[in-house]
Design an enzyme around this catalytic site. Structure first.
Site, PDB file in Angstrom:
ATOM      1  CB  CYS A  84       3.545  -0.456   8.043  1.00  0.00           C
ATOM      2  SG  CYS A  84       3.445  -1.946   8.997  1.00  0.00           S
ATOM      3  CG  HIS A 140      -0.750   1.225   6.820  1.00  0.00           C
ATOM      4  ND1 HIS A 140       0.112   0.688   7.755  1.00  0.00           N
ATOM      5  CD2 HIS A 140      -1.547   2.081   7.510  1.00  0.00           C
ATOM      6  CE1 HIS A 140      -0.162   1.194   8.945  1.00  0.00           C
ATOM      7  NE2 HIS A 140      -1.158   2.037   8.814  1.00  0.00           N
TER       8      HIS A 140
END
Ligand SMILES: *[C@@H]1O[C@H](CO)[C@@H](O)[C@H](O)[C@H]1NC(C)=O
Ligand SMILES: *[C@@H]1O[C@H](CO)[C@@H](O)[C@H](O)[C@H]1NC(C)=O
Ligand SMILES: *[C@@H]1O[C@H](CO)[C@@H](O)[C@H](O)[C@H]1NC(C)=O
Ligand SMILES: *[C@@H]1O[C@H](CO)[C@@H](O)[C@H](O)[C@H]1NC(C)=O
Ligand SMILES: *[C@@H]1O[C@H](CO)[C@@H](O)[C@H](O)[C@H]1NC(C)=O
Ligand SMILES: *[C@@H]1O[C@H](CO)[C@@H](O)[C@H](O)[C@H]1NC(C)=O
Ligand SMILES: *[C@@H]1O[C@H](CO)[C@@H](O)[C@H](O)[C@H]1NC(C)=O
Length: 591
Positions: A84, A140
């Site tokens: 990610c 993130h």
């Protein structure tokens, strides 16, 4: 004379004259020139290559995503970083993770680091060019200080969360191996937000995307990243979550986990239909570029596994194999001169910054030092695929690398002691959706197809595109190969020729030692130019949501980044080393 002084000394009338002249110019520009195209990026989390039906699977049908892909360009050889945080950093900077410090692992909630502030991000360039910039969903890329959060990094607005994942319904993030209270992780801009508490995340984000589109000021172009939680797992106590009515469509899937996953995918598919519909209803679609893809391959097994499938490719998320780095993706736009085709051009997430900027007529500064290249000419004209050199993984902390020149691939080291290095997620051929008998009709009657309304898309063409984008490998990876072809990347580097071995069955390292050495040399050249990992793998207990009224929130917003002294650096290197040993014992995985 400084600016403040000159404004103060300027007469009010002069000031208003200039102001109205500027407003007039802006109006003229709005009337006489078409605005730059809207850019919509639908970013999916952890979805497998084999979990969209345009790649051939009949288990989970995704008629909206498929109609989108068939009307646009199927990115059949689209590569992304295998995790990610590095993947999102690559998209926003146009750089390899080794060039923006994001090459090692993901941002853990209580670690004080993020994407370095020296990096200028895609939304900043688009905002400078007059775009309204919006992030919906996952970030993130760090939030320990307020200046790392999305609205400080080029997004006018953010509606969503900072961490790797949240609960699909109550929008809290529960940190697995720390003694913290669960914290709400949901915001509108910097404000804590609980208005959608209880709403399934995919629906909450879709509703927000539709609101943005409906209320968008049409005199400006829109840049929106719709960054879904789907189809990542939720918190560890309840990782698989999907609306009951979506899961109920998949009675043909016997594994309850995979059945819920199918419901997550199906809800996402519906969202794609609703988002495209909203753009059309607002009259924006005909001047839009829409890109859709998964940030990395699915984690079939292990921590945060969602039972997604990258089959027939080898490995999964956070591995050096094609299953971790080949993403399901497609791009659609009326600005593409050629569309409804399958592109076999190798493309990487780093390419979108120069590609979308070029397509949108947004000038990027010179000397930006990005790694990506402008793929717009290739995509719009369906040019002959050109070979590429791609550094997929270079993480010297976990000790593994993955590299490709032309179709020659080099893999050294692996993750999780090689436990997820095989061919995972093969689907049961008996468990197919009964509706797949009418697959083409499903696609043609999807919401996306109704909106795009292309009459030129025939059943025959759909079948051809689907066949081209379906992947089969000649042998079954789990059967016995001759020992000479076996790959043990923890013992010695492996070498594959992807041209006729995209599934990485035949390690040719023993047969071509010189080529292996050559590729190794090239990886070392990248290594020499790598910046240090930005990760600070030291938990900071001040992140504990208990200290922030049970919210995940920045915990250092007073000081600015200071230059670390040599001694501090030495200390942090030592901690890095200690962390490395700890990390090999625990598979910490917040991705
Ligand atoms: C965890 O936190 C609770 C409440 O703050 C505390 O009572 C307990 O001792 C902590 N346990 C550990 C292992 O730190
Ligand atoms: C949603 O409500 C639950 C239950 O009251 C609470 O624990 C959670 O923190 C709330 N989430 C948000 C984002 O406010
Ligand atoms: C797009 O559609 C809208 C509404 O139908 C129309 O006003 C506009 O001129 C169209 N723009 C282009 C570039 O075709
Ligand atoms: C291959 O991996 C081993 C073990 O991590 C490491 O010692 C070696 O330097 C690596 N080689 C290259 C070229 O990266
Ligand atoms: C591949 O081999 C495994 C193990 O022998 C077997 O379970 C699986 O059914 C095989 N798949 C195919 C497509 O033959
Ligand atoms: C890789 O495989 C292709 C197809 O068989 C072949 O043409 C090519 O020469 C091979 N490359 C190398 C370096 O072996
Ligand atoms: C904030 O972070 C800086 C490092 O960037 C550090 O020097 C400083 O002590 C921190 N301040 C607080 C209040 O945590």
């Amino acid at each position: 004379m400084d600016k403040k002084l000159s404004l103060r000394t300027m007469g009010l009338s002069q000031f208003t004259t200039i102001l109205s002249a500027l407003l007039f110019l802006r109006q003229v520009a709005g009337v006489t020139q078409p605005t730059n195209p809207n850019i919509i990026i639908i970013l999916i989390d952890d979805m497998g290559f084999n979990d969209v039906s345009f790649h051939g699977s009949n288990q989970i049908l995704t008629p909206n995503i498929d109609a989108f892909a068939y009307n646009g360009v199927i990115l059949n050889r689209y590569y992304v970083p295998n995790l990610c945080t590095p993947s999102r950093a690559a998209l926003l900077t146009g750089k390899y993770p080794i060039h923006n410090g994001m090459q090692h692992f993901v941002q853990i909630p209580d670690e004080p680091w993020g994407l370095p502030l020296g990096e200028r991000l895609m939304p900043q360039f688009f905002r400078d060019a007059g775009y309204s910039t919006q992030l919906v969903g996952k970030w993130h890329l760090g939030f320990w200080r307020q200046d790392h959060t999305p609205i400080m990094r080029g997004f006018d607005h953010h509606f969503g969360y900072y961490n790797g994942y949240i609960d699909y319904y109550d929008h809290t993030h529960y940190m697995l191996d720390r003694n913290y209270t669960a914290g709400a992780d949901f915001r509108r801009d910097l404000q804590r937000c609980h208005s959608d508490n209880g709403t399934y995340a995919t629906e909450a984000f879709t509703k927000e995307a539709r609101r943005i589109i409906e209320q968008h000021d049409l005199s400006r172009p829109l840049f929106m990243v719709l960054s879904h939680l789907a189809v990542h797992t939720g918190n560890e106590n309840q990782p698989m979550q999907a609306p009951y009515e979506e899961v109920a469509k998949f009675v043909h899937i016997s594994d309850p986990k995979r059945r819920t996953y199918a419901g997550m995918v199906s809800s996402l598919d519906k969202s794609v239909g609703q988002t495209i519909r909203a753009l059309s209803d607002r009259g924006m679609l005909n001047n839009s570029i829409v890109l859709l893809y998964s940030d990395n391959g699915a984690p079939t097994l292990g921590i945060h596994s969602n039972s997604g499938s990258n089959h027939p490719f080898r490995g999964q998320k956070e591995s050096p194999w094609e299953g971790g780095i080949r993403s399901a993706g497609a791009i659609w736009s009326p600005l593409l001169q050629k569309s409804s085709y399958v592109s076999d051009q190798v493309i990487h997430a780093i390419d979108w910054l120069p590609t979308l900027a070029s397509a949108a007529g947004v000038a990027l500064p010179d000397h930006l030092n990005i790694d990506g290249v402008n793929m717009w000419p290739t995509l719009t004209e369906n040019l002959e695929p050109q070979p590429r050199t791609l550094l997929h993984v270079l993480d010297d902390v976990f000790g593994y690398s993955s590299y490709m020149r032309d179709n020659l691939k080099y893999v050294n080291g692996s993750r999780f002691e090689g436990r997820f290095d095989s061919w995972l997620g093969e689907l049961d051929a008996g468990e197919i959706d009964p509706l797949s008998t009418f697959y083409v009709q499903q696609v043609l009657s999807s919401e996306v197809q109704q909106v795009l309304g292309s009459n030129s898309l025939t059943s025959e063409h759909i079948k051809q595109l689907r066949a081209h984008a379906s992947h089969h490998c000649s042998i079954n990876g789990t059967i016995h190969l001759q020992p000479v072809y076996l790959c043990h990347p923890l013992q010695a580097p492996c070498y594959f020729n992807l041209t006729n071995d995209p599934c990485e069955h035949y390690n040719l390292a023993n047969l071509y030692p010189l080529q292996v050495q050559q590729l190794e040399k090239e990886v070392n050249e990248f290594r020499l130019k790598a910046v240090e990992s930005a990760r600070v793998p030291i938990p900071d207990l001040r992140a504990n949501p208990a200290l922030h009224e049970n919210y995940w929130e920045w915990w250092n917003d007073t000081e600015t980044e200071t230059v670390t002294s040599g001694a501090e650096k030495w200390g942090s290197n030592l901690l890095n080393l200690i962390w490395r040993y700890c990390a090999s014992y625990f598979d910490f995985a917040y991705k």
